[in-house]
Design an enzyme around this catalytic site. Structure first.
Site, short mmCIF file in Angstrom:
data_model
loop_
_atom_site.label_atom_id
_atom_site.label_comp_id
_atom_site.label_asym_id
_atom_site.label_seq_id
_atom_site.Cartn_x
_atom_site.Cartn_y
_atom_site.Cartn_z
N ARG A 1 8.82 2.14 -3.46
CA ARG A 1 8.39 0.76 -3.67
C ARG A 1 9.59 -0.17 -3.83
O ARG A 1 9.62 -1.27 -3.28
CB ARG A 1 7.47 0.69 -4.89
CG ARG A 1 6.72 -0.62 -5.03
CD ARG A 1 5.63 -0.53 -6.10
NE ARG A 1 4.51 0.29 -5.66
CZ ARG A 1 4.20 1.49 -6.17
NH1 ARG A 1 4.93 2.01 -7.14
NH2 ARG A 1 3.18 2.16 -5.71
N ASP B 1 0.88 -1.16 0.00
CA ASP B 1 0.00 0.00 0.00
C ASP B 1 0.92 1.20 0.00
O ASP B 1 1.90 1.25 0.76
CB ASP B 1 -0.93 0.01 1.21
CG ASP B 1 -2.08 1.00 1.01
OD1 ASP B 1 -2.78 0.89 -0.01
OD2 ASP B 1 -2.27 1.89 1.86
#
Length: 210
Positions: A189, A77
């Protein structure tokens, strides 16, 4: 697929699936890339993401996918936190405009909200929580961050989400103007998923590349 699925990634977004594979697969020697599949490939429903942190929402997705498939599941997320907005959009990044996943609407609304904010006050950061959950309940979470400033208009053709407006600290290009390999090297990420690799390796019974 050329072989059975061994790891499933909790995303229905083809762009994100490709990005996650590009980060994870090189660190997992001998793993067939086709054995790393997305949630859409296994017909998994999208769970309600009602957590109040990035880590909570990543775990919600990974738990649901592991339960649905019986496979180790990896989820993330992530979102954009803007200093002058007190950390918003944060966990609401993907639906900031009120329409989940409408990247252009989200960008337009955020830029309109910041239209009179001077460059020196346009600080922001991407945050990613990456989670691994196994069918027997083992859980791992790692975090990654990418700080920068916000451009006044979208620039670049790569990436997705808010990539066209975040300029990483120390650079002049937005994340969407960077080559995918460069973006993955520095991104929130990329940081989170590389930190998660040892746990994935342990679960899959493999050794990481040196």
């Amino acid at each position: 697929m050329t072989g059975p699925a061994r790891l499933v990634l909790a995303t229905h977004n083809a762009h994100k699936l490709g990005e996650l594979r590009a980060i994870l697969v090189p660190a997992l020697p001998g793993l067939d890339p086709d054995s790393v599949v997305g949630a859409r490939d296994v017909g998994a429903p999208e769970p309600v993401e009602d957590g109040v942190t990035f880590a909570e929402n990543a775990l919600i997705k990974a738990r649901a996918l592991a339960a649905h498939t019986g496979l180790p599941a990896v989820a993330d997320d992530s979102g954009l936190s803007v200093d002058v907005l007190g950390g918003a959009p944060g966990i609401f990044s993907a639906r900031w405009s009120g329409r989940h996943g409408d990247d252009r609407a989200n960008l337009d609304l955020l830029l309109a909200q910041l239209s009179d904010i001077a460059p020196e006050h346009r600080g922001a950061r991407f945050t990613c929580a990456a989670a691994l959950v196994t069918p027997d309940g083992e859980e791992h979470v790692e975090l990654g961050h990418l700080a920068g400033t916000l451009a006044t208009a979208p620039r670049g053709e790569h990436g997705f989400g808010y990539d066209p407006i975040l300029v990483p600290a120390g650079g002049d290009l937005t994340c969407a103007e960077l080559a995918p390999e460069e973006k993955n090297r520095i991104s929130h990420r990329g940081q989170a998923f590389r930190a998660l690799v040892p746990a994935v390796v342990a679960v899959l019974g493999r050794e990481p590349r040196g």
